[in-house]
Design a protein around this motif. Sequence first.
Motif, mmCIF file in Angstrom:
data_model
loop_
_atom_site.group_PDB
_atom_site.id
_atom_site.type_symbol
_atom_site.label_atom_id
_atom_site.label_comp_id
_atom_site.label_asym_id
_atom_site.label_seq_id
_atom_site.Cartn_x
_atom_site.Cartn_y
_atom_site.Cartn_z
ATOM 1 N N ASN A 147 0.761 -1.251 0.042
ATOM 2 C CA ASN A 147 0.030 -0.008 -0.093
ATOM 3 C C ASN A 147 1.194 1.301 -0.036
ATOM 4 N N TYR A 148 0.208 2.403 -0.190
ATOM 5 C CA TYR A 148 0.958 3.652 -0.301
ATOM 6 C C TYR A 148 1.983 3.815 1.164
ATOM 7 N N SER A 149 1.628 3.443 2.080
ATOM 8 C CA SER A 149 2.483 3.329 3.363
ATOM 9 C C SER A 149 3.825 2.505 3.188
ATOM 10 N N ASP A 150 3.817 1.824 2.316
ATOM 11 C CA ASP A 150 4.965 0.826 2.113
ATOM 12 C C ASP A 150 5.866 1.529 1.065
ATOM 13 N N ASN A 151 5.486 2.361 0.499
ATOM 14 C CA ASN A 151 6.056 3.076 -0.701
ATOM 15 C C ASN A 151 7.132 4.053 -0.209
ATOM 16 N N PRO A 152 8.573 3.874 -0.226
ATOM 17 C CA PRO A 152 9.318 4.986 0.357
ATOM 18 C C PRO A 152 9.556 6.208 -0.482
#
Length: 409
Positions: free
Chosen positions: A186-191
């Motif tokens: 999810n977006y929170s896993d994309n640095p």
Amino acid sequence: MSETAQLPIPAKLAPLFTATGKRYRCSHGGRGSAKTRTFALMTAVKAYQSMMNGESGVILCAREFMNSLEESSMQEVKQAILSVPWLAANFDIGENYIRTTDRSVRYVFAGLRHNLDSIKSKARILLCWVDEAESVSETAWTKLTPTVREEDSEIWVTWNPERDGSATDKRFRKSPGDDCITVEMNYSDNPWFPKVLEGDRLNDLRRLDPATYAWVWEGAYLENSDKQVLAGKYRIAEFSDTLWKEAERLFFGGDFGFAKDPNTLIRSFILHNRLYIEYEAYGLQTELDHMPALYDSVPGSRDWPIKADSARPETISYLRRKGFDISAAKKWQGSVEDGVAHLRGFDEIIIHPRCKNVAREARMWSYKTDRITGEVLPKLADGYEHCWDAIRYSLDGHIKGRSTVWDIM
């Protein structure tokens, strides 16, 4: 590829591509997760490795529907290759083609719905990547998989979930084999989650209903709101950590895990007929002697009374000996239904964003539906009520039963 070559991929996806003995490599999740761009990049790495190993063949990039190259993942692959100089140096990229410089490996883009028969004739499919795979039918999967039959060939799958129980979901998420590895992104896993998308996300958080927001950004299923227990009753929003001081008291409730079920402890308070849920503890397969540490992760858990599931008196006794003011919540015939009615009686339920499991269960907690007609039934489904059971227990004494006889179960 040299040993010192670097690839810009999210850390969470790295194990997916380094795992050995996997024919299927899959990722599902919401918008802005970088899964599509990462898979596009890794197809190029696969093509490069095949070229260096003296192999020839096809990298097949497929979607359920594709009427033109504009609807394919060609542009994603081109951009991914061009973003890495050492990869770009080994590919010949034209307006309508992508191939290695020695022409041993080339890309083919195809739609599965109308091209399955022609796909069978593609020579030596080294890798098939199916993007936007949510809508791919079981028939398509059944026909496609034996088509990708070269030694050490692989099938990669990326999708944004929509329907619980879709053919793709069943194959690669619900019941994957030992030869499959699947990662949620999810977006929170994309640095490298871009600021422009963060603005879109925050706008959606404000204006979309929680279920739709979760589907778009958090990889949740697009649920039937009619069957959701708390539909239209809750929202996810930040509030001050000192707001609870305006309330009469804090409520703490605990639900105990059985086998695969989690242990939960939830802290909340009531203000102006609104239920504020502000802290959660959520532990999977938590050993009994680790329970005190789990409870201590919720501020104030040793200072206020805790109401918990009466079905585990031995756990309550253990936690009491460890210094917690914990006791069993009352149960009676229909107590769950009465608890649901009480929760829906609040003007609003506000869940702090840090309570991710409470929010997830609020979205997923649902009534059963008729298997044939889809009609919503007055029976609660199992599986997403552990946090909400804890919340019900915490309101012991506030939730009134329809019977005057208490039955401690």
